[in-house]
Design an enzyme around this catalytic site. Structure first.
Site, short mmCIF file in Angstrom:
data_model
loop_
_atom_site.label_atom_id
_atom_site.label_comp_id
_atom_site.label_asym_id
_atom_site.label_seq_id
_atom_site.Cartn_x
_atom_site.Cartn_y
_atom_site.Cartn_z
N SER A 248 -27.34 -9.77 -71.67
CA SER A 248 -26.05 -9.06 -71.53
C SER A 248 -25.18 -9.74 -70.48
O SER A 248 -25.53 -9.80 -69.30
CB SER A 248 -26.29 -7.61 -71.13
OG SER A 248 -25.07 -7.05 -70.69
N HIS B 27 -25.16 -10.68 -75.78
CA HIS B 27 -24.74 -9.28 -75.84
C HIS B 27 -23.48 -9.09 -74.98
O HIS B 27 -23.46 -9.45 -73.80
CB HIS B 27 -25.89 -8.41 -75.31
CG HIS B 27 -25.68 -6.94 -75.43
ND1 HIS B 27 -25.93 -6.24 -76.60
CD2 HIS B 27 -25.25 -6.02 -74.53
CE1 HIS B 27 -25.68 -4.96 -76.39
NE2 HIS B 27 -25.25 -4.80 -75.14
N ASP C 186 -20.65 -6.39 -73.60
CA ASP C 186 -20.42 -4.96 -73.35
C ASP C 186 -18.95 -4.68 -73.07
O ASP C 186 -18.44 -5.03 -72.01
CB ASP C 186 -21.24 -4.51 -72.14
CG ASP C 186 -22.72 -4.49 -72.44
OD1 ASP C 186 -23.13 -3.74 -73.33
OD2 ASP C 186 -23.47 -5.24 -71.77
N MET D 39 -16.13 -1.89 -72.33
CA MET D 39 -16.01 -0.50 -71.84
C MET D 39 -14.54 -0.16 -71.63
O MET D 39 -13.78 -1.01 -71.18
CB MET D 39 -16.74 -0.35 -70.51
CG MET D 39 -18.18 -0.78 -70.56
SD MET D 39 -18.92 -0.59 -68.92
CE MET D 39 -20.49 -1.40 -69.19
N MET E 139 -18.39 0.22 -76.06
CA MET E 139 -18.51 1.54 -75.42
C MET E 139 -17.09 2.08 -75.24
O MET E 139 -16.57 2.20 -74.12
CB MET E 139 -19.24 1.39 -74.09
CG MET E 139 -20.73 1.19 -74.27
SD MET E 139 -21.52 0.53 -72.80
CE MET E 139 -21.25 -1.20 -73.09
N GLY F 117 -22.57 2.29 -69.32
CA GLY F 117 -21.47 2.17 -68.37
C GLY F 117 -21.73 1.21 -67.23
O GLY F 117 -20.80 0.66 -66.66
N ASP G 114 -31.36 -1.27 -74.92
CA ASP G 114 -30.38 -1.77 -73.94
C ASP G 114 -30.38 -0.89 -72.70
O ASP G 114 -30.05 0.29 -72.76
CB ASP G 114 -29.00 -1.74 -74.63
CG ASP G 114 -27.88 -2.29 -73.76
OD1 ASP G 114 -28.16 -2.84 -72.68
OD2 ASP G 114 -26.72 -2.16 -74.19
N GLY H 32 -29.78 -7.52 -68.94
CA GLY H 32 -28.69 -8.00 -68.10
C GLY H 32 -29.23 -8.52 -66.78
O GLY H 32 -29.47 -9.72 -66.62
N SER H 33 -29.45 -7.60 -65.84
CA SER H 33 -29.85 -8.03 -64.50
C SER H 33 -31.20 -8.77 -64.49
O SER H 33 -31.40 -9.68 -63.69
CB SER H 33 -29.88 -6.84 -63.55
OG SER H 33 -30.43 -5.71 -64.17
#
Ligand code: DX5
Ligand code: ZN
Length: 215
Positions: free
Chosen positions: A7, A32, A34, A36, A67, A141, A174, A196-197
């Protein structure tokens, strides 16, 4: 074996090219992304100008996670990026059946995403029509949140539904994916891990991607 979709939310936004090069030269399967809107989720990430710049240099298929409210308004714009997968939230899409058709008509694979509080049984009437179900394993989020344990049970329930109905849908998860949760998710029946992280926060991200792939 799992598919891995790192991500970009956890990348260094001041030097995205470097992080996308890292993805391009890795064994990651997808990227990926994201999006928002500050309405559907309490945060804003990035929009089309950034996605277009990323799409130009990324060599991996794009796994776009919207999102946002009314995601069906953006089918054409997401398709114009050359995206492989468009994920819309069940909770954000009143006419989900039509949205799935429109995503397919635009030449993309269709993913439906469930928030942690939405039960798997809500998918009973669309499971044969979707290419993927994205189960949120944190509240959407933000990156770097703690994994919600009940997600393991939801993966099992979704695997059972897919087998029972003969659906071809992949199961993607996710949020909070790390060394430990990834093992348990894969055992419960996932096909695709978003991270992600865990990937971008590593000294050696390629090694972590390989670890996830081999589960
Ligand atoms: C959260 C996003 C995720 C996020 C995951 O709303 O949908 O894709 O980047 O971050 P980690 O893997 O750090 O939990
Ligand atoms: Zn996501």
């Amino acid at each position: 074996m799992q598919l891995v979709s790192p991500s970009l939310l956890a990348a260094n936004f001041a030097n995205l090219e470097k992080d996308i090069d890292m993805i391009n030269t890795s064994n990651a399967d997808w990227l990926h992304l994201d999006v928002m809107d500050g309405v559907f989720v309490p945060n804003i990430s990035f929009g089309f100008p950034v996605l277009e710049a990323v799409a130009k240099i990324c060599k991996k298929p794009l796994d776009v996670h919207l999102m946002i409210v009314k995601p069906e308004k953006f089918v054409k714009q997401v398709a114009a990026l050359g995206a492989m997968m468009m994920n819309v939230h069940f909770e954000a899409c009143v006419h989900l059946n039509r949205a799935i058709q429109e995503i397919h008509d635009a030449g993309m694979k269709a993913g439906v995403t469930l928030n942690p509080s939405t039960p798997v049984c809500m998918l009973e009437d669309v499971i044969r029509d979707v290419d993927m179900v994205l189960l949120m394993t944190v509240n959407p989020g933000f990156g770097g949140q703690k994994f919600i344990e009940h997600s393991i049970e939801k993966v099992r329930q979704l695997r059972e539904m897919i087998e029972r109905t003969g659906s071809k849908a992949l199961i993607e998860v996710d949020g909070g994916v790390n060394k430990d949760t990834a093992v348990r998710l894969a055992q419960a029946g996932t096909d695709v891990l978003v991270a992600g992280s865990y990937v971008f926060g590593a000294d050696n991200p390629h090694e972590r991607i390989n670890y996830l792939k081999n589960l």
